[in-house]
Design a protein around this motif. Sequence first.
Motif, short mmCIF file in Angstrom:
data_model
loop_
_atom_site.label_atom_id
_atom_site.label_comp_id
_atom_site.label_asym_id
_atom_site.label_seq_id
_atom_site.Cartn_x
_atom_site.Cartn_y
_atom_site.Cartn_z
N PRO A 161 0.81 -1.22 0.00
CA PRO A 161 0.00 0.00 0.00
C PRO A 161 0.85 1.27 0.00
N SER A 162 0.26 2.33 -0.51
CA SER A 162 0.92 3.64 -0.59
C SER A 162 1.25 4.18 0.80
N PRO A 163 2.42 4.85 0.96
CA PRO A 163 2.74 5.50 2.24
C PRO A 163 1.70 6.54 2.65
N THR A 164 1.16 7.25 1.67
CA THR A 164 0.13 8.25 1.98
C THR A 164 -1.07 7.60 2.65
N LEU A 165 -1.54 6.48 2.11
CA LEU A 165 -2.67 5.77 2.68
C LEU A 165 -2.32 5.19 4.04
N ALA A 166 -1.16 4.54 4.14
CA ALA A 166 -0.75 3.91 5.41
C ALA A 166 -0.60 4.95 6.52
N ASN A 167 -0.09 6.12 6.19
CA ASN A 167 0.09 7.16 7.20
C ASN A 167 -1.25 7.69 7.70
N LEU A 168 -2.20 7.88 6.79
CA LEU A 168 -3.53 8.35 7.22
C LEU A 168 -4.19 7.35 8.17
N VAL A 169 -4.17 6.09 7.79
CA VAL A 169 -4.79 5.06 8.64
C VAL A 169 -4.06 4.95 9.97
N GLY A 170 -2.73 5.05 9.94
CA GLY A 170 -1.94 4.98 11.17
C GLY A 170 -2.26 6.10 12.14
N GLN A 171 -2.70 7.24 11.62
CA GLN A 171 -3.07 8.38 12.47
C GLN A 171 -4.55 8.33 12.89
N GLY A 172 -5.24 7.28 12.48
CA GLY A 172 -6.66 7.18 12.82
C GLY A 172 -7.57 7.97 11.90
#
Length: 287
Positions: free
Chosen positions: A238-249
């Motif tokens: 998965p894209s870092p952009t997507l993973a970062n958003l989900v990781g931040q809730g």
Amino acid sequence: MAKRIIIVGAGTMGQSIGRLFGQHGWTVQAVDPTEAARDGFLATVPGSSATAALEDAGQADVALECVPENLALKRKVLAALEGVVPEGAPILSNTSGLTLEEMSADMARPERAVITHFFNPGDVIPAVEVVADKDAREGLCEEVMTLLRGLERRPVRLDHAPPGFVANRIQHAIMRECLHLVDQGVASPAEIDEIVQWSVGVRMALSGPFRQRDLNGLGTHLSIAEYLYPDLCDRHDPSPTLANLVGQGHLGKRSGKGFYDWPAGEDARAAEEALRRVIALARDSAD
């Protein structure tokens, strides 16, 4: 006498599919162990009923599982549903990517299971992807297709089911490239939405990709494909952009923030009504 359907799983998809059956004269019974889900179902599916346990749901003409994409849970539910519909009646699954072989492993008669993948909202989006077991009795899949057409859906039977079926594979391929363009700093999510909505998006509402290629010219498509395909994103994670958003809730509308900010209490009904108008136009064009 009205036909009866039992829907196991009273969440968002279960509710929209329940509304669809209810609008076409079916008696709708939901089963869900969560009280909030049952209350939501009763509030949005007029005339329906709901129980916490399948053994309290009685018998039905058709049964549909609409539980989360958890393989163990789907196996358990499909096996249990064999006891609530007549012998030979279809047992439907709304999975968006699991295989029949996986899900029906605990059934006494696995050939009765048929995938009917609705799209959200199930009472608005016409398409339904259908997959039947290779050992299904003759005519079972056509019975399901006829049932769906009677609900004013547009079912398509797949010869076999790769992971994600058809629509989700295409949707994720598009989204992978969109996220890649964001990761590379080419454009923002809002700018990409603007371009896609008002170019590919409006065309796709009225014609599918192959018809559109015919209209544009296959020679032109081949020429572009020869230089463009090697440059398209082919990452397998998965894209870092997507993973970062989900990781931040930041999970999208349900959490109040995703690629956009979503104010609390924003009504989705206007967007749904606009979608219905687009679908009506597409139906007129297709007919």
